[in-house]
Design an enzyme around this catalytic site. Sequence first.
Site, PDB file in Angstrom:
ATOM      1  N   TYR A 145     -14.799 -12.468  15.320  1.00  0.00           N
ATOM      2  CA  TYR A 145     -15.842 -11.545  15.930  1.00  0.00           C
ATOM      3  C   TYR A 145     -16.518 -10.751  14.943  1.00  0.00           C
ATOM      4  CZ  TYR A 145     -13.067 -13.344  19.643  1.00  0.00           C
ATOM      5  OH  TYR A 145     -12.437 -14.067  20.637  1.00  0.00           O
ATOM      6  N   LYS A 187      11.162  -1.147   3.904  1.00  0.00           N
ATOM      7  CA  LYS A 187      10.705  -0.297   4.843  1.00  0.00           C
ATOM      8  C   LYS A 187      11.064  -1.053   6.164  1.00  0.00           C
ATOM      9  CE  LYS A 187       7.905   2.945   6.470  1.00  0.00           C
ATOM     10  NZ  LYS A 187       8.508   4.619   6.259  1.00  0.00           N
ATOM     11  N   ASP A 220       8.729   5.271   1.167  1.00  0.00           N
ATOM     12  CA  ASP A 220       8.166   6.579   1.186  1.00  0.00           C
ATOM     13  C   ASP A 220       9.309   7.714   0.270  1.00  0.00           C
ATOM     14  OD1 ASP A 220       9.768   5.892   3.245  1.00  0.00           O
ATOM     15  OD2 ASP A 220       8.506   6.742   4.811  1.00  0.00           O
ATOM     16  N   ASP A 244       3.350  -2.745  -6.522  1.00  0.00           N
ATOM     17  CA  ASP A 244       1.969  -2.458  -7.105  1.00  0.00           C
ATOM     18  C   ASP A 244       1.686  -0.847  -7.180  1.00  0.00           C
ATOM     19  OD1 ASP A 244      -0.665  -2.358  -7.772  1.00  0.00           O
ATOM     20  OD2 ASP A 244      -1.562  -3.581  -6.008  1.00  0.00           O
ATOM     21  N   ASP A 248       1.789   2.461 -10.474  1.00  0.00           N
ATOM     22  CA  ASP A 248       1.015   3.355 -10.800  1.00  0.00           C
ATOM     23  C   ASP A 248       1.381   4.800 -10.902  1.00  0.00           C
ATOM     24  OD1 ASP A 248      -1.356   1.678 -10.963  1.00  0.00           O
ATOM     25  OD2 ASP A 248      -2.789   3.262  -9.843  1.00  0.00           O
TER      26      ASP A 248
HETATM   27 MG    MG Z   1      -2.180  -2.000  -9.206  1.00  0.00          MG
END
Ligand code: MG
Length: 353
Positions: A145, A187, A220, A244, A248
């Site tokens: 949709y 998690k 977390d 990922d 960082d």
């Molecule tokens: Mg990355």
Amino acid sequence: MPSYRIAVLGGDGIGPEVTDQAIRVVDAAAKLDAASFEWDRLPWNSARYLKEGRVMPEDGFDRLRTYDAILLGAIGWPGVPDHVTLHGLLLPLRRKFDLYVNLRPAYLFDGVQSPLRDKKPGSIDILVYRENTEGEYAPLGGRHYEGTPHEIALQVSLFTRRGCERIMRAAFEGARKRRKKVTSITKSNALGFGMVLWDETFRAVARDYPDVEAHSLLVDAAAMDFVRRPESFDVVVASNLFGDILTDLSAIVTGSVGLAPSGNINPERRFPSVFEPVHGSAPDIAGKGIANPLAAILSAGMMLDHLGCPQAARALRQAVADVLKAGQVRTPDLGGQATTVQMTEAVLQALPL
Ligand code: MG
Ligand code: NAI
């Protein structure tokens, strides 16, 4: 004399600028292992997509398969949607070549300022094993949709026992060569299917490595601890998405994303592995000649290790460490004014040749 054929996918922006410098350093360091390298630069990038509608030619994977390894810069450029470039080359490459280990070391070098207060050189030394072929980045789902108020998007995560097990075994094996501690990122409190399988598999694999300390940590809490006490981590094993994001964070707490290398590895060596800096194409500084080449150079060092050139790999890493410690030559991301080429030349001079 061992000789290696390498495909060079410089990509976009600063990608070709930094891979060109990594090539210079490998060519020099390779003498220490009496090895030689042949480099094929393949212009498969966003510009090609804009001209021809494809990032790489149809026989791209067949051609890449024939190389001993692949050195990648970064792919992605404003004007081409990021999901197009990412799904046009890098993500399918990781799956097709079964590059299920994404190895991402983060080390606080002497002479580099961490944004965290009072961190001693070497006190942050984390090796992340990120699952690289399934999890949250599996190309599963759909949209329905489209463009209507009741539009639906499904994004399905894929976790297999085999996929979890093999990345975890790789992590435990890696930990045996280091400080013998593995932290699994989870998690499972909220993601009651995939992450519960992840946890169960982790506990099962850990039983095979009684000499290695094994912990589980919610993602977390891990984000907090990567900042609060990064020195508590040795080897970390994480799913595609969690790995990922956390890498960082591990890159920036060790000073700059311009220092963070990575390898996409097929441990069975059925396919060529891919080595690339963690950073992207940095459109904001592309073409200015000021990108930090060290992440690409250190990635090429991981490639040397993988190919079996240990002396060259060690010397390359030591040269980078010496240049950072001396602090004379620094690109702007490290607080200096040196260019990409000047930084590389400092590394070349520091090699024991
Ligand atoms: Mg990355
Ligand atoms: P980015 O890593 O390219 O840049 C983020 C910030 O870090 C920028 O301010 C940049 O100037 C700086 N930076 C990055 N590398 C640096 C270096 N070597 N020396 C000095 N400063 C450096 O991330 P961004 O801006 O989110 O992405 C730009 C493009 O790159 C996007 O199209 C993205 O999709 C792509 N990308 C590609 C990757 C890959 O091919 N593996 C990985 C990450 C991003």
